[in-house]
Design a protein around this motif. Structure first.
Motif, PDB file in Angstrom:
ATOM      1  N   VAL A 176       1.070  -1.348   0.086  1.00 49.06           N
ATOM      2  CA  VAL A 176      -0.099  -0.069   0.313  1.00 49.06           C
ATOM      3  C   VAL A 176       0.959   1.060  -0.097  1.00 49.06           C
ATOM      4  N   GLN A 177       0.939   2.376  -0.686  1.00 48.50           N
ATOM      5  CA  GLN A 177       1.703   3.036  -1.188  1.00 48.50           C
ATOM      6  C   GLN A 177       0.751   4.427  -0.451  1.00 48.50           C
ATOM      7  N   TRP A 178       1.118   5.480   0.807  1.00 49.49           N
ATOM      8  CA  TRP A 178      -0.262   5.947   0.563  1.00 49.49           C
ATOM      9  C   TRP A 178       0.520   7.661   0.327  1.00 49.49           C
ATOM     10  N   SER A 179      -0.390   8.403   0.058  1.00 50.88           N
ATOM     11  CA  SER A 179      -0.146  10.119  -0.780  1.00 50.88           C
ATOM     12  C   SER A 179      -0.511  10.869   0.321  1.00 50.88           C
ATOM     13  N   ALA A 180       0.395  12.033   1.006  1.00 49.34           N
ATOM     14  CA  ALA A 180      -0.096  12.941   1.824  1.00 49.34           C
ATOM     15  C   ALA A 180      -0.220  14.230   0.349  1.00 49.34           C
ATOM     16  N   GLU A 181      -1.925  14.624  -0.118  1.00 43.69           N
ATOM     17  CA  GLU A 181      -1.678  15.088  -1.151  1.00 43.69           C
ATOM     18  C   GLU A 181      -1.775  16.209  -0.813  1.00 43.69           C
ATOM     19  N   ASP A 182      -1.010  17.290  -0.786  1.00 46.89           N
ATOM     20  CA  ASP A 182      -0.652  18.960  -1.423  1.00 46.89           C
ATOM     21  C   ASP A 182       0.580  18.599   0.441  1.00 46.89           C
ATOM     22  N   ALA A 183       1.154  17.813   0.427  1.00 43.30           N
ATOM     23  CA  ALA A 183       2.750  18.095   1.227  1.00 43.30           C
ATOM     24  C   ALA A 183       3.362  19.047   1.552  1.00 43.30           C
ATOM     25  N   SER A 184       3.457  19.151  -0.127  1.00 41.89           N
ATOM     26  CA  SER A 184       4.480  20.478   0.419  1.00 41.89           C
ATOM     27  C   SER A 184       4.192  21.882   1.355  1.00 41.89           C
ATOM     28  N   ARG A 185       2.659  21.677   1.608  1.00 42.30           N
ATOM     29  CA  ARG A 185       1.960  22.698   1.705  1.00 42.30           C
ATOM     30  C   ARG A 185       1.558  22.503   2.966  1.00 42.30           C
ATOM     31  N   SER A 186       2.018  21.546   3.959  1.00 43.75           N
ATOM     32  CA  SER A 186       1.895  21.119   5.273  1.00 43.75           C
ATOM     33  C   SER A 186       2.025  21.428   6.215  1.00 43.75           C
ATOM     34  N   ASP A 187       1.779  21.489   7.600  1.00 42.60           N
ATOM     35  CA  ASP A 187       2.584  21.150   8.169  1.00 42.60           C
ATOM     36  C   ASP A 187       3.382  20.171   8.873  1.00 42.60           C
ATOM     37  N   LEU A 188       4.569  20.485   8.900  1.00 48.30           N
ATOM     38  CA  LEU A 188       6.007  19.791   9.050  1.00 48.30           C
ATOM     39  C   LEU A 188       5.257  18.624   9.907  1.00 48.30           C
ATOM     40  N   ASP A 189       5.151  19.162  12.295  1.00 50.94           N
ATOM     41  CA  ASP A 189       4.829  18.463  12.687  1.00 50.94           C
ATOM     42  C   ASP A 189       3.326  17.547  12.979  1.00 50.94           C
ATOM     43  N   PHE A 190       2.275  18.379  11.606  1.00 54.30           N
ATOM     44  CA  PHE A 190       1.182  17.134  11.224  1.00 54.30           C
ATOM     45  C   PHE A 190       1.474  15.467  10.425  1.00 54.30           C
ATOM     46  N   LEU A 191       2.411  16.382   9.609  1.00 57.32           N
ATOM     47  CA  LEU A 191       2.843  15.329   8.534  1.00 57.32           C
ATOM     48  C   LEU A 191       4.034  14.136   8.893  1.00 57.32           C
ATOM     49  N   VAL A 192       4.884  14.177  10.239  1.00 57.04           N
ATOM     50  CA  VAL A 192       5.285  13.792  11.186  1.00 57.04           C
ATOM     51  C   VAL A 192       4.703  12.632  11.657  1.00 57.04           C
ATOM     52  N   GLN A 193       3.401  13.625  12.612  1.00 53.83           N
ATOM     53  CA  GLN A 193       2.076  12.829  12.990  1.00 53.83           C
ATOM     54  C   GLN A 193       1.566  11.513  12.525  1.00 53.83           C
ATOM     55  N   ILE A 194       0.749  11.925  10.716  1.00 52.10           N
ATOM     56  CA  ILE A 194       0.119  11.518  10.771  1.00 52.10           C
ATOM     57  C   ILE A 194       1.125   9.748   9.779  1.00 52.10           C
ATOM     58  N   ILE A 195       2.567  10.745   9.346  1.00 52.03           N
ATOM     59  CA  ILE A 195       3.160   9.546   8.693  1.00 52.03           C
ATOM     60  C   ILE A 195       3.678   8.399   9.322  1.00 52.03           C
ATOM     61  N   GLU A 196       3.551   8.502  10.738  1.00 53.22           N
ATOM     62  CA  GLU A 196       3.873   7.448  11.799  1.00 53.22           C
ATOM     63  C   GLU A 196       2.090   6.129  12.049  1.00 53.22           C
ATOM     64  N   LYS A 197       1.729   7.102  12.318  1.00 52.17           N
ATOM     65  CA  LYS A 197       0.825   6.258  12.068  1.00 52.17           C
ATOM     66  C   LYS A 197       0.937   5.187  11.160  1.00 52.17           C
ATOM     67  N   VAL A 198       0.319   5.801   9.668  1.00 53.31           N
ATOM     68  CA  VAL A 198       0.077   5.236   8.335  1.00 53.31           C
ATOM     69  C   VAL A 198       1.376   4.025   8.521  1.00 53.31           C
ATOM     70  N   ILE A 199       2.248   4.235   8.407  1.00 52.84           N
ATOM     71  CA  ILE A 199       3.444   3.098   8.838  1.00 52.84           C
ATOM     72  C   ILE A 199       2.786   2.035   9.491  1.00 52.84           C
ATOM     73  N   ASP A 200       2.552   2.775  10.680  1.00 51.05           N
ATOM     74  CA  ASP A 200       2.080   1.272  11.839  1.00 51.05           C
ATOM     75  C   ASP A 200       0.779   0.836  11.410  1.00 51.05           C
TER      76      ASP A 200
END
Ligand code: KIV
Ligand code: ZN
Length: 512
Positions: free
Chosen positions: A135-159
């Motif tokens: 499964v590939q998960w994409s954070a659409e509009d990642a480059s305009r996202s809050d970095l700490d929010f990205l960190v949080q969500i990425i950790e959870k989708v990897i789990d």
């Protein structure tokens, strides 16, 4: 040297280019060429978008064996179910599920809180993982996202089971430095990041897509997504051929390997131009007509003395060959079949016979038949929809004189099997021809674009016409090839109409 996986999305993000709509046969032919080009992952389309798209993806999944096949899904279970139904027969099926993570998208498009977005992403990856091995998960509009929010969500989708995390620059807004830093940040702060492949996906709104992709691999991305010729939504995606050649030419700066076969670049690019009608500009890097031409005297003089003075890429590297005479008037069926094989085409018996007939017609009229001519004929026949329920040109005649009103007479056979004919005038030959076709075809047609080019050189070169139009409000493109420019133009018009007619027919009669 680190290895970079190449994820091609020509058949999904590329097909989202305005007016581009490939039929089943065209998508399959493109998929075969992408396999020859050596991409690692191929995004065959968006399975839930239509029945026709679903079936084309399913056929690609069943046919292409050396590439991992993926399909896009929104964050809804029905899209994931449809993607699984389309992809489950692939050698290595993959799900590509996405959800927006930037404040502007979460607030205005999704109307969800960041907490709800995290939950939905986790649920969808968990659901996808219950069906798909990858499964590939994409954070659409990642480059305009809050970095700490990205960190949080990425950790959870990897789990939850994601094996690839893609961080797109969806609107082509970021700079190479910023994009590279985002990858660094994510690598540094997501504790389980080592379990996944990090992927870059760049759009070209500011002309930075390839530069941003290079910055991503310099900062930890090991998958790059893009399209051939950079086609795609709005200004398009990162051009994979440019990215690949940059890695090759600047190994000193970018010490990365890929599985791409660079000498397939020209042919892959030509096929995309042919099938989409999106011709690359002459000055386009790597594949433009002028990419290897030296116009100024100073440059020509330098190149003659030592090619390396002004030439950093050789034409041979990307498969640009001088047009050689391959077959002629006296070439028989055996030599022709041999050449078809050599060019890598797998045609059915019927299509092979049609191709040989077209080749014979061409050799009667054209002195030299080149690889480029054969490529055009074979692609045309291979991607032709052979259903009998379509409009077909039976005969036509155009009268043109500098002091007469141009007049065209056309006879067509209709999908109902009738023969219809009429004559109309116009301001020029093509207009009179198109007015006549419009009068004969019982659909609401509005032509929006028309272009004509020659295949190769010489007065007797084949003509290739492309049109864009709306038929009953549906945007569609069409192409036609013939030795005569007017015949190619008529074929392009009819080809566009048939696409809409066949799609409509398809939707009414097939159920998922
Ligand atoms: O550009 C983008 O964000 C996309 C996603 C669907 C991956 O194409
Ligand atoms: Zn995209």
């Amino acid at each position: 040297m680190a290895h970079i996986n190449i994820f091609d999305t020509t058949l999904r993000d590329g097909e989202q280019s305005p007016g581009v709509n490939l039929n089943h046969f065209e998508k399959l032919e493109m998929a075969r060429q992408l396999e020859r080009f050596g991409v690692d992952v191929m995004e065959a389309g968006f399975p839930a978008s239509s029945q026709g798209e679903f079936e084309a993806i399913q056929e690609i999944a069943r046919t292409i064996k050396n590439v991992s096949i993926t399909g896009l899904a929104r964050s809804v279970t029905s899209d994931i179910d449809t993607a699984w139904a389309a992809l489950k027969d692939a050698e290595e099926p993959r799900l590509h599920v996405f959800l927006a993570t930037s404040p502007i998208h979460m607030t205005h498009k999704l109307k969800k809180t960041p907490k709800e977005v995290i939950q939905l992403a986790v649920d969808m990856v968990t659901y996808g993982k219950s069906k798909f091995p990858f499964v590939q998960w994409s954070a659409e509009d990642a480059s305009r996202s809050d970095l700490d929010f990205l960190v949080q969500i990425i950790e959870k989708v990897i789990d939850a089971g994601a094996s690839v995390i893609n961080l797109p620059d969806t609107v082509g807004y970021t700079s190479p430095e910023e994009y590279g830093s985002m990858f660094q940040y994510v690598k540094k702060h997501v504790p389980n990041i080592d379990q996944v492949t990090l992927s870059a996906h760049c759009h070209d709104d500011l002309g930075l897509a390839v530069a941003n992709s290079l910055a991503a691999v310099e900062n930890g991305a090991t998958q790059v997504e893009g399209t051939i010729n950079g086609i795609g939504e709005r200004a398009g995606n990162a051009a994979l051929e440019e990215f690949a050649v940059a890695l090759n030419i600047r190994k000193d700066r970018y010490p990365f390997t890929t599985n791409l076969v660079l000498k397939e670049i020209k042919r892959t690019s030509d096929l995309v131009c042919k099938l989409t009608g999106m011709v690359v500009p002459a000055n386009k890097a790597v594949v433009g007509k002028n990419a290897f031409a030296h116009e100024s005297g100073i440059h020509q003089d330098g190149v003659l003395k030592n090619a390396a003075t002004y030439e950093i890429i050789t034409p041979e590297l990307v498969g640009v060959q001088s047009n050689s005479l391959v077959l002629g008037k006296h070439s028989g069926r055996h030599a022709f079949h041999q050449k078809v094989k050599e060019l890598g085409y797998q045609l059915s018996k019927e299509k092979l016979a049609d191709a040989f007939r077209s080749f014979k017609v061409l050799t009667d009229r054209k002195k030299e038949v080149t690889d480029e001519d054969l490529f055009t004929i074979l692609t045309d026949i291979q991607t032709m929809n052979t259903t009998d329920k379509r409009y077909e040109l039976q005969a036509f005649q155009v009268q043109y004189g500098s002091s007469n009103l141009p007049t065209a007479t056309v006879a067509l056979s209709t999908p109902a099997g009738e023969r219809v004919e009429t004559a109309c005038t116009g301001q020029g030959s093509v207009e009179s021809l198109y007015n006549t076709l419009e009068a004969l075809i019982d659909e609401k047609i509005h032509l929006t674009d028309y272009s004509l080019s020659s295949v190769g050189q010489g007065r007797d070169a084949l003509a290739e016409a492309h049109v864009k139009m709306t038929v009953n409000g549906i945007r569609v493109s069409g192409r036609g090839v013939a030795q005569d420019v007017l015949e190619a133009s008529a074929q392009a018009f009819i080809n566009a109409v048939n696409r809409v007619f066949l799609t409509a027919h398809f939707m009414k009669t097939t159920h998922m």
